[in-house]
Motif scaffolding. Structure first.
Motif, mmCIF file in Angstrom:
data_model
loop_
_atom_site.group_PDB
_atom_site.id
_atom_site.type_symbol
_atom_site.label_atom_id
_atom_site.label_comp_id
_atom_site.label_asym_id
_atom_site.label_seq_id
_atom_site.Cartn_x
_atom_site.Cartn_y
_atom_site.Cartn_z
ATOM 1 N N SER A 45 0.922 -1.132 -0.071
ATOM 2 C CA SER A 45 -0.099 0.023 -0.078
ATOM 3 C C SER A 45 0.779 1.214 -0.043
ATOM 4 N N LEU A 46 2.299 1.250 0.435
ATOM 5 C CA LEU A 46 3.070 2.202 0.128
ATOM 6 C C LEU A 46 3.362 2.673 -1.242
ATOM 7 N N LEU A 92 8.996 5.219 5.792
ATOM 8 C CA LEU A 92 7.852 4.920 6.348
ATOM 9 C C LEU A 92 7.886 3.397 6.457
ATOM 10 N N ARG A 107 2.878 4.110 -3.932
ATOM 11 C CA ARG A 107 2.795 5.464 -4.603
ATOM 12 C C ARG A 107 3.417 6.641 -3.548
ATOM 13 N N ALA A 108 3.731 6.154 -2.197
ATOM 14 C CA ALA A 108 3.926 7.028 -1.212
ATOM 15 C C ALA A 108 5.099 7.666 -1.300
ATOM 16 N N ARG A 109 5.375 9.069 -1.048
ATOM 17 C CA ARG A 109 6.629 9.675 -0.682
ATOM 18 C C ARG A 109 7.243 8.971 0.375
ATOM 19 N N SER A 110 8.580 9.456 0.462
ATOM 20 C CA SER A 110 9.289 8.770 1.432
ATOM 21 C C SER A 110 8.978 7.447 1.849
ATOM 22 N N TYR A 123 3.287 12.221 5.070
ATOM 23 C CA TYR A 123 4.285 12.281 3.999
ATOM 24 C C TYR A 123 4.230 11.245 3.249
ATOM 25 N N GLY A 124 2.894 10.637 3.153
ATOM 26 C CA GLY A 124 2.713 9.174 2.498
ATOM 27 C C GLY A 124 2.335 9.567 1.010
#
Lengths: 227, 222
Positions: A155-156, A165, A158-161, B131-132
């Protein structure tokens, strides 16, 4: 049955990609090696550190290497946009989750074999006595860890950083696994009665079941709209 | 209706924040621990609302994840922030007390460890939301839910590992003079929590309305 077939197909895809690139296995195994060496330099002061510390070294290394490997695996999916393709395909989401879990477990098993051998070598520890139990502890620990990491790794997408995370989300949740795994390993290496490590094994088994149920239950809603 | 609720919470919190310290300073000293025991009047209510916040966040996340409820999501983010805020109070007051009572700032006790990890999960929740990037709300909701389900497991695993924290049963054994300030503190902190929660929810609602208005204007211009 179809679920199983789809899962196997997806696992086969991951294995085939990895056999061609060999990137994940090499990167993760070498990362684990370096981490153990760092621990060996830091903790080795003439006398052998207590088994508590050595068990900690093994489990921390496996956890760190696991996140690096999983992070990298999902990064590769993202680069090729293949995770999105999988989500768009008619494959059930549960099969995608299951296949990621199996792929993570295969990768981490390879890492664990190398890590355990290195720990045994560098910290002069005889692993042969309780080997089946150690293998069972590591396998169950990996399953629980993978259940969490596969859920959040996917689920990460397309997440930034992402790199920060993933450990941030995973580590606090897998603390029960780490405690049970380390305690079980310590009991094994200290030569406690078999009942102690058996207790932690059962503990891990129950945790795994709960984590897997949560993972199955939540993977679909968490990744919905991720295509 | 909402304003009446808001006003009454504000009044209870304000009266309590003035009154409770008086009650607390008037309470008898605990025989063994002396003055340091008074931190208990802040520590326990903060811990209670921290767990309440975590529970509300998990509830809101379930509504958001499985029914797509925007209200649920607003409740989740508001209570997650308060969980982290009151968690800081718990994690500051706890060690101050522990230094005096146990002689160490930190012990790997079950309640301490569970609270710390719960707090970390919700810090991660806020991180993920901020930040996600796209899709982060779903991810964060999953984390809140997983975290809430994980807390009992953490509790069990650490309690087998070790425990030295005073039991919650001390509340029942409180001396007569300590009961009033304790429950006054509980009421005050709970009212403060509900007040902050409502204010934070109002902010989220305003933000949602602003977004809607923004989209409506854009549609209109096209």
């Amino acid at each position: 049955m179809r679920l199983l077939a789809t899962t196997l197909l997806l696992v086969g895809k991951d294995v085939r990609v990895e056999l061609r690139a060999k990137e994940l296995v090499y990167a993760t195994v070498f990362f684990a090696t370096v981490v153990i060496l760092v621990f060996a330099f830091a903790f080795w002061g003439g006398e052998r550190p207590p088994v508590d510390v050595i068990a900690g070294v093994l489990w921390v290394t496996v956890t760190l290497a696991g996140t690096v490997g999983i992070s990298r695996a999902f990064e590769r999916e993202r680069e090729g946009d293949t995770l999105r393709a999988m989500m768009l395909s008619p494959a059930p989401r549960v099969a995608i989750y299951l296949s990621k879990l199996v792929a993570i477990t295969i990768l981490m098993t390879i890492v664990e074999i190398v890590a355990a051998a290195l720990v045994s070598l560098l910290f002069q520890l005889d692993l042969t006595a309780g080997l089946p139990r150690l293998a069972a502890l590591l396998l169950l620990g990996t399953l629980g860890f993978g259940a969490v990491a596969a859920l959040f790794g996917a689920s990460l997408g397309r997440a930034r950083s992402r790199d920060v995370l993933l450990p941030l989300l995973t580590y606090p949740l897998v603390v029960p696994i780490l405690i049970a795994g380390t305690r079980g390993t310590v009991a094994l290496w200290r030569g406690d009665e078999a009942a102690v490590s058996d207790f932690w094994l059962r503990f891990l088994l129950v945790f795994d079941l709960i984590f897997l149920l949560l993972g199955f239950w939540m993977f679909e809603p968490v990744t919905r709209g991720e295509s | 209706m909402r304003n009446v609720y808001l006003a009454s919470m504000a009044v209870i919190a304000a009266v309590g924040l003035v009154g409770s310290p008086l009650l607390i300073s008037g309470a008898p000293l605990e025989a063994q621990m002396g003055f340091i025991q008074k931190i208990f009047y802040f520590h326990v209510p903060s811990a209670w609302v921290m767990f309440l916040g975590a529970f509300l966040c998990a509830g809101g996340s379930i509504a958001y994840l499985f029914r797509g409820s925007e209200r649920g999501d607003r409740l989740a983010v508001a209570s997650a922030e308060l969980t982290v805020l009151f968690g800081v109070c718990v994690l500051i007051t706890g060690p101050i007390w522990a230094r005096k009572a146990w002689g160490a700032w930190w012990q790997w006790d079950v309640r301490l460890t569970t609270s710390l990890l719960l707090w970390l999960v919700f810090v991660a929740y806020l991180f993920a939301r901020r930040y996600g990037g796209p899709g982060a709300r779903k991810l964060a909701a999953g984390l809140a839910l997983f975290g809430a389900a994980d807390v009992p497991l953490i509790y069990i695993s650490v309690s087998i590992w070790r425990t030295i924290h005073p039991k919650t049963t001390v509340v029942k054994t409180l001396g007569a003079g300590m009961r009033a300030p304790f429950w006054a503190s509980m009421l005050t902190i709970t009212a403060l929590f509900l007040l902050l929660l409502e204010l934070r929810l109002a902010l989220e609602r305003a933000r949602a309305r602003l977004d809607e208005a923004h989209l409506a204007v854009e549609d209109h211009l096209e």
